[in-house]
Scaffold this active site. Structure first.
Site, PDB file in Angstrom:
ATOM      1  N   TYR A   1       0.812  -1.281   0.068  1.00  0.00           N
ATOM      2  CA  TYR A   1       0.166  -0.119   0.036  1.00  0.00           C
ATOM      3  C   TYR A   1       0.856   1.455   0.168  1.00  0.00           C
ATOM      4  O   TYR A   1       0.442   2.153  -0.638  1.00  0.00           O
ATOM      5  CB  TYR A   1      -1.025   0.070   1.311  1.00  0.00           C
TER       6      TYR A   1
ATOM      7  N   LYS B   1       2.980 -15.126   2.540  1.00  0.00           N
ATOM      8  CA  LYS B   1       2.948 -15.990   1.217  1.00  0.00           C
ATOM      9  C   LYS B   1       4.483 -16.303   1.233  1.00  0.00           C
ATOM     10  O   LYS B   1       5.299 -15.927   0.418  1.00  0.00           O
ATOM     11  CB  LYS B   1       2.677 -15.110   0.083  1.00  0.00           C
TER      12      LYS B   1
ATOM     13  N   ASP C   1      -3.262 -18.125   0.441  1.00  0.00           N
ATOM     14  CA  ASP C   1      -4.261 -18.710  -0.402  1.00  0.00           C
ATOM     15  C   ASP C   1      -4.952 -19.787   0.283  1.00  0.00           C
ATOM     16  O   ASP C   1      -6.344 -19.842   0.396  1.00  0.00           O
ATOM     17  CB  ASP C   1      -3.665 -19.174  -1.765  1.00  0.00           C
TER      18      ASP C   1
ATOM     19  N   ASP D   1      -6.591  -6.955   4.197  1.00  0.00           N
ATOM     20  CA  ASP D   1      -7.769  -6.171   3.648  1.00  0.00           C
ATOM     21  C   ASP D   1      -8.627  -7.360   3.198  1.00  0.00           C
ATOM     22  O   ASP D   1      -9.904  -7.256   3.076  1.00  0.00           O
ATOM     23  CB  ASP D   1      -7.151  -5.337   2.510  1.00  0.00           C
TER      24      ASP D   1
ATOM     25  N   ASP E   1     -12.584  -8.932   4.168  1.00  0.00           N
ATOM     26  CA  ASP E   1     -13.879  -9.056   3.831  1.00  0.00           C
ATOM     27  C   ASP E   1     -14.508 -10.300   3.429  1.00  0.00           C
ATOM     28  O   ASP E   1     -15.906 -10.382   3.431  1.00  0.00           O
ATOM     29  CB  ASP E   1     -13.714  -8.157   2.100  1.00  0.00           C
TER      30      ASP E   1
HETATM   31  C1  IPM Z   1     -10.557  -0.994   3.887  1.00  0.00           C
HETATM   32  C2  IPM Z   1     -10.534  -0.205   2.484  1.00  0.00           C
HETATM   33  C3  IPM Z   1      -9.305   0.557   1.979  1.00  0.00           C
HETATM   34  C4  IPM Z   1      -8.304  -0.210   2.347  1.00  0.00           C
HETATM   35  C5  IPM Z   1      -9.380   1.327   0.773  1.00  0.00           C
HETATM   36  C6  IPM Z   1     -10.649   1.954   0.772  1.00  0.00           C
HETATM   37  C7  IPM Z   1      -8.269   2.196   0.823  1.00  0.00           C
HETATM   38  O1  IPM Z   1     -10.720  -1.407   1.753  1.00  0.00           O
HETATM   39  O2  IPM Z   1     -10.274   0.032   4.741  1.00  0.00           O
HETATM   40  O3  IPM Z   1     -10.696  -2.170   4.208  1.00  0.00           O
HETATM   41  O4  IPM Z   1      -7.577  -0.992   1.292  1.00  0.00           O
HETATM   42  O5  IPM Z   1      -7.519  -0.561   3.101  1.00  0.00           O
HETATM   43 MN    MN Z   2     -11.042  -3.243   2.484  1.00  0.00          MN
END
Ligand code: IPM
Ligand code: MN
Ligand code: NAD
Length: 349
Positions: free
Chosen positions: A138, A183, A216, A240, A244
């Site tokens: 990042y 990884k 993975d 990240d 999700d």
């Molecule tokens: C998160 C989001 C952010 C990230 C983006 C919007 C920059 O996806 O907070 O999970 O990737 O960290």
């Molecule tokens: Mn995110």
């Protein structure tokens, strides 16, 4: 003196869930003073940049920062010279030194059947994803020409050690297990990561049960046997993506809160508390966003940012009770809108 909370509603559903959260916090009758600033796309529209110096200074001076979400199609661009809403978020994390991102994944039994996954798979799941937040790909050097682009991924021993410590300490307060995800079969940063975590474990945390796993197969295990995880510690981008994915265990991305901290003890820079989800442009402006991820983020703010553990627990219990009572927003297969969801939680507070 009231604690100053900087409120950054941002874009899309951000302002909708932020307003609901202020209503909830006001009902607790605490000594909080909210100071609102435009952020992300809204700040680009007003000032040309996603995070102004003035907003950053206000965040630095606050007791805590409560953030909703940024981004949207209006500001989507592939031109590196144009500003992006997400730069505000990354800039804020970096400027405040918020290297530790805590993402608790605690599926509510009353929501087991709201998940696309089978109830038997989810039952008993209670994990904490500890995501490194200010390093890795990042923040490495970026290059871009017409025909090529690159993003450097770099980690130092010090960056790895401090996030691993947060993971180990958290595991000690939970079930005593930590999975370090990398990884290491391919990436040099991951091999350093694995070595540093291993050394730290031997030196200071031998009482914690440590396993190393590849990202993975971990992505698969998260949805086939999630209950075996306690603390997961991992680098910025893996965290990240995995968080999700883990949100599906709770029924919806609209359920997952997060806390971004500059250390494990709450000393140092103010924390940023925000839902894991984004600005959900597909449902923005309709009054149907699930505010619970942001309510639970406010609870993390009360606990980790303001030292108000009892009030944090009260918010979490009210959310649980409302769900047990049948509250379901659209993302959870129901019909409740943001207002109904807010009223339902308020009635249990
Ligand atoms: C998160 C989001 C952010 C990230 C983006 C919007 C920059 O996806 O907070 O999970 O990737 O960290
Ligand atoms: Mn995110
Ligand atoms: P998203 O999280 O915004 O949405 C993904 C899906 O989940 C959508 O279908 C959305 O409707 C649904 N969803 C998310 N939150 C919800 C809620 N509270 N209630 C009901 N449904 C909800 O991800 P995306 O669509 O990939 O990204 C949209 C924008 O958000 C992008 O610009 C992205 O950069 C940004 N983003 C911002 C943050 C942040 O500010 N922390 C986090 C992630 C993404």
């Amino acid at each position: 003196m009231p604690s100053k909370i900087v409120l950054l509603p941002g874009d899309g559903i951000g302002p909708e869930v932020a307003a609901a959260t202020v209503e909830l916090l006001n009902a607790l009758a605490l000594e909080l003073e909210f100071e609102e600033h435009v952020f992300g796309g809204a700040s680009i529209d007003a000032h040309g940049v996603a995070l102004t110096d003035e907003t950053l200074d206000a965040c630095r001076a606050a007791a805590a920062v409560l953030l909703a979400a940024v981004g949207g199609p209006k500001w989507d661009t592939t031109d590196p010279a144009r500003p992006r809403p997400e730069q505000g978020l990354l800039g804020l994390r970096k400027a405040l030194g918020l290297f530790a991102n805590l993402r608790p994944v605690r599926p509510q039994p009353s929501l087991y059947d709201a998940s696309p996954l089978k109830r038997e798979i989810i039952e008993g799941t209670d994990m904490l994803v500890v995501r490194e937040l200010t390093g890795g790909i990042y923040f490495g050097e970026k290059t871009r020409s017409d025909d090529a682009a690159s993003d450097q991924c770099a980690y130092t021993r010090q960056e790895i050690e401090r996030i691993a410590r947060v993971g180990f300490e958290a595991a000690r307060g939970r079930r005593g297990r930590m999975t370090s995800v990398d990884k290491a079969n391919v990436l040099e940063t991951s091999r350093l990561w694995r070595q540093v975590v291993r050394e730290l474990h031997a030196a200071d945390y031998a009482d914690v049960e440590l396993e190393h796993a590849l990202v993975d197969s971990t992505a698969m295990a998260l949805v086939t046997e999630p209950s075996r995880f306690d603390v997961i510690v991992t680098e910025n981008m893996f965290g990240d993506i995995l968080s999700d994915e883990a949100a599906t265990l709770t029924g919806s991305l609209g359920m997952l809160p997060s806390a971004s901290l500059a250390g494990s003890s709450g000393t140092g820079a103010p924390g940023v508390f925000e839902p894991v989800h984004g600005s959900a442009p597909d449902i923005a402006g309709q009054g149907i966003a699930n505010p619970l991820a942001m309510f639970l983020s406010a609870a993390l703010m009360l606990r980790h940012g303001l030292g108000l553990a009892a009030e944090a627990a009260a918010v979490e219990s009210a959310v649980d009770a409302a769900l047990a009572d049948g509250l379901r927003t659209r993302d959870l297969g129901g019909a409740a809108g943001t207002r109904e969801a807010t009223r339902a939680v308020l009635s249990h507070l």
